[in-house]
Design an enzyme around this catalytic site. Structure first.
Site, short mmCIF file in Angstrom:
data_model
loop_
_atom_site.label_atom_id
_atom_site.label_comp_id
_atom_site.label_asym_id
_atom_site.label_seq_id
_atom_site.Cartn_x
_atom_site.Cartn_y
_atom_site.Cartn_z
N ARG A 117 4.27 -0.22 -4.57
CA ARG A 117 3.97 -0.75 -3.24
C ARG A 117 2.69 -1.59 -3.21
O ARG A 117 2.39 -2.25 -2.22
CB ARG A 117 3.81 0.40 -2.24
CG ARG A 117 5.05 1.25 -2.09
CD ARG A 117 4.80 2.37 -1.12
NE ARG A 117 4.59 1.86 0.21
CZ ARG A 117 5.56 1.63 1.09
NH1 ARG A 117 6.80 1.91 0.78
NH2 ARG A 117 5.29 1.16 2.28
N CYS A 159 0.82 -1.19 0.00
CA CYS A 159 0.00 0.00 0.00
C CYS A 159 0.87 1.26 0.00
O CYS A 159 1.82 1.37 0.76
CB CYS A 159 -0.97 0.08 1.17
SG CYS A 159 -2.09 -1.30 1.26
N LYS A 170 14.28 -14.49 -9.42
CA LYS A 170 13.96 -13.48 -10.43
C LYS A 170 13.01 -14.05 -11.47
O LYS A 170 12.04 -13.42 -11.88
CB LYS A 170 15.22 -12.95 -11.12
CG LYS A 170 16.10 -12.03 -10.33
CD LYS A 170 15.53 -10.65 -10.10
CE LYS A 170 14.75 -10.59 -8.83
NZ LYS A 170 15.38 -10.30 -7.60
N ASN A 174 -2.31 1.74 5.66
CA ASN A 174 -1.36 0.72 5.22
C ASN A 174 -1.05 -0.13 6.45
O ASN A 174 -0.74 0.42 7.50
CB ASN A 174 -0.09 1.41 4.70
CG ASN A 174 1.04 0.43 4.42
OD1 ASN A 174 0.78 -0.72 4.09
ND2 ASN A 174 2.26 0.89 4.54
N GLY A 175 -1.15 -1.45 6.32
CA GLY A 175 -0.82 -2.31 7.46
C GLY A 175 -1.97 -3.25 7.76
O GLY A 175 -2.86 -3.46 6.93
N GLU A 224 9.40 -14.75 -10.06
CA GLU A 224 8.54 -13.62 -9.70
C GLU A 224 8.08 -12.80 -10.89
O GLU A 224 7.00 -12.24 -10.85
CB GLU A 224 9.17 -12.74 -8.61
CG GLU A 224 10.38 -11.98 -8.99
CD GLU A 224 10.95 -11.18 -7.83
OE1 GLU A 224 10.19 -10.68 -7.00
OE2 GLU A 224 12.18 -11.05 -7.78
N GLU A 258 19.05 -16.67 -6.39
CA GLU A 258 18.55 -15.37 -6.87
C GLU A 258 18.08 -15.46 -8.33
O GLU A 258 17.05 -14.90 -8.69
CB GLU A 258 19.65 -14.31 -6.70
CG GLU A 258 19.36 -12.94 -7.28
CD GLU A 258 18.16 -12.23 -6.66
OE1 GLU A 258 17.54 -12.77 -5.73
OE2 GLU A 258 17.82 -11.13 -7.14
N HIS A 313 21.70 -35.64 -4.20
CA HIS A 313 20.92 -35.99 -3.01
C HIS A 313 19.42 -35.82 -3.26
O HIS A 313 18.64 -35.76 -2.32
CB HIS A 313 21.38 -35.15 -1.82
CG HIS A 313 22.84 -35.33 -1.53
ND1 HIS A 313 23.33 -36.46 -0.93
CD2 HIS A 313 23.91 -34.56 -1.83
CE1 HIS A 313 24.65 -36.36 -0.84
NE2 HIS A 313 25.03 -35.22 -1.38
#
Ligand code: F6R
Length: 615
Positions: free
Chosen positions: A27, A2, A488, A102-103, A491, A484, A507
């Site tokens: 956000r 938010c 990437k 926000n929260g 997402e 990483e 393994h």
């Protein structure tokens, strides 16, 4: 999660709010809304499910009344799905009061029941509307004193929140509060701003005030007052924003991510600048703070996501240079497992935003247990550095794309600097000249990877647009880069991807290899360790024998990989700890190019938001 913006001043607020929301959209982007109060004291509000563009179109069709006081919100849904009703602002007091949030308000169910019993009815499924309704009731009970009513509300809420509110009886006044969620003040000439971060108002002012935990702010065009939740005045901390509006613009690039990937040489150079003295690393912010590093017997680095992968690289570097055990802990795991920490532990947190709730809570927890705390952060005035004993800022500049790239490189750089600084202070690094030379050569080498491999990797991604799964393998510092690379890809291109330590292959994960399975392998330089290099080459042979399509990332001149690789991506020669900063670049380009080939929004991937300010 938010984005929040508030404005009071002489100018019409709608466009200022929309521009602020556009900069905060990273956000959260599942719905957006604005409310303004016009000169006649009438409150107008519009909110829409979908990206900000939907709200913009609606306002273009029929604008809100001109008003000089306003609040705006871009949402990442928690309570209640992304619908028009659940979007913010929420109204109360017969639609004369607007509130954004926000929260997460943890005690919202009990408050809602209390308000329902009081005859209040709700239009949404959100926790936010409960806060709005509570404010409406407090406002009436306090004779129309908005500040007093607002204080009454924040003292009843549990959880994490940034709230902004305004009432049509009080044009020219916006009140805000924060608890474990971000809020900064922008200081203008005859106008003032509030925002989740400085991006909200950067085109109007670079002068800002940071608000502490559990504080309330009121802004009018000419004044800013900050108090604690009891109403006692407090001093807010001023700071100047070091970047300008242009730094947060796309500037001709196809996406923010493309821009930010290309900015990595600069992000690394800026993070190093001013931190090298002769042949040594001296971080000026840490001068006089040697006590942080002496008398400790353990370091824990805590972070989430990409930042946690940078931490894994940091573990190798700090252990090598500072000769002290380092553990890396995901912040959300660290905090809830009663870790053994005390004043002999240094807890290093890493966060681009400086607001990630899990990381913030881990830092608070570590401080409460008596540990020393240091943060590595990219955002001035953010909460995590404020809660830490010391901070080393990365100077990557604003990162807007949800997928972190240049901040990751800057985080690794800061960790390398920290390792060498600590090694000097602890007496385990006497001569850092070779490593300092490696550090200073990094920006140019990253630029070389960007220019030499961009086309090749983009082409590769184009061929692989229909791929359903990609694996990444690495050893030593190549392992975090494998993680990483996989993150990437997941997402932004929504492809199944996994990173493994190459030694782990036999393994279990080798069972995933079938003919045609693409596997990226990060090959360490044989100059660093002939043994590790030969083990990785053996791993390549093992997967090749089972039909994998092998794409290696190897240093220039490494011929040992050629017989077993379908594709070779070359990176310049670099020291062992510095290689990750080169090897990650083609993986970032690959993820970006593949997402683009699939026609996806690279900057705003589904279900995600950049700053995760809820647990
Ligand atoms: C991935 C990504 C996230 C963040 C994580 C921590 O590309 O951006 O995994 O790294 O949410 O965020 P910060 O660094 O802001 O604490």
């Amino acid at each position: 999660m938010c984005g929040i913006v508030g404005y009071v001043g002489p100018r019409p607020s709608q466009d200022i709010l929309l521009a602020g929301l556009a900069r905060l959209e990273y956000r959260g982007y599942d719905s957006a809304g604005v409310a303004v109060i016009d000169g006649e004291g009438t409150l107008g509000m519009r909110k829409k499910a979908g990206k900000l563009a939907v709200l913009r179109d609606s306002l273009a069709d029929s604008s809100l009344p001109d008003g000089n006081t306003g609040i705006g919100h871009t949402r990442w849904a928690t309570h209640g799905g992304p619908t028009d009703e659940n979007a913010h602002p929420h109204l109360a007091d017969d639609d004369r009061l607007a509130l954004i949030h926000n929260g997460i308000i943890e005690n919202f169910a009990a408050l809602r029941d209390e308000l329902l019993a009081d005859g209040v009815s709700f239009r949404s499924e959100t926790d936010t509307e409960v806060a709005a309704a509570l404010l409406g009731r407090e406002y009436r009970n306090n004779g129309g004193d908005l500040q007093l009513a607002f204080r009454g509300v924040v003292n009843r809420l549990e959880g994490a929140f940034t709230l902004l509110a305004m009432h049509q009886d009080h044009p020219g006044l916006v009140v805000g509060a924060r608890r474990n969620s971000p809020l900064v003040i922008g200081l203008g000439e005859g106008e003032n701003f509030l925002g989740s971060d400085v991006a909200a108002f950067i085109e109007h002012t670079r002068k800002a005030l940071a608000i502490g935990q559990d504080q309330i702010v009121s802004i009018t065009p000419d004044a800013v007052t900050v108090t604690d939740f009891a109403g006692t005045p407090v001093e807010a901390e001023p700071f100047d924003v070091s970047w300008d509006a242009a730094a947060a613009e796309k500037g001709g690039w196809s996406s923010f991510m493309a821009k930010e990937v290309s900015e990595q040489p600069e992000a690394v150079a800026n993070t190093i600048r001013g931190r090298i003295q002769g042949d040594q690393v001296v971080i000026p912010e840490l001068e006089g703070l040697d006590d942080l590093f002496i008398g400790i017997n353990r370091i824990i680095i805590t972070a989430c996501g990409t930042a946690a992968y940078s931490a894994l690289v940091g573990k190798y570097a700090i252990e090598q240079w500072a000769r002290i055990p380092v553990d890396v802990e995901l912040a959300h795991e660290f905090r809830y497992r009663d870790p053994v920490i005390g004043d002999d532990t240094l807890v290093v947190s890493i966060s681009q935003s400086g607001e990630t709730m899990d990381t913030l809570m881990a830092v608070k927890y570590a401080s409460e247990r008596g540990a020393r705390t240091l943060s590595i952060c990219n955002t001035q005035g953010a909460t995590i550095p404020r809660e830490s004993d010391a901070v080393v800022y990365t100077h990557a500049g604003p990162e807007v794309a949800v997928a972190s790239t240049k901040a990751f490189s800057a985080q690794i750089t800061a960790l390398l600097l920290l390792g060498l600084h600590m090694g000097r202070v602890r007496g385990s690094v006497e001569d850092a000249s070779v490593d300092v030379a490696e550090l200073t050569a990094l920006p140019e080498k990253i630029a070389k990877v960007l220019s030499s491999e961009q086309e090749h990797v983009t082409q590769l991604a184009g061929w692989m647009a229909d791929t359903r799964s990609v694996l990444f393998l690495g050893r030593h510092v190549g392992f975090p880069i494998a993680l990483e690379g996989a993150l990437k890809l997941k997402e932004i291109s929504y492809i199944h991807a996994e990173g493994f330590a190459a030694g782990e292959l036999k393994h279990g994960p080798i069972a995933l290899i079938e003919p045609g399975q693409p596997v990226f392998v990060l090959v360490p330089s044989p100059r660093h360790s002939a043994v590790v290099h030969s083990k990785v080459v053996s791993n390549i042979q093992e997967i090749r024998a089972r039909g994998a399509r092998v794409i290696v990332v190897a240093e220039e001149g490494d011929a040992a990989v050629l017989p077993f690789a379908d594709e070779v991506i070359r990176i310049p020669l670099a020291g062992a700890m510095f290689e990750p900063l080169l090897a990650v670049v083609p993986l970032q380009i690959f993820a970006m190019a593949l997402a683009t080939a699939k026609g996806l929004d690279v900057d705003q991937p589904r279900n995600l938001a950049k700053s995760v300010t809820v647990e």
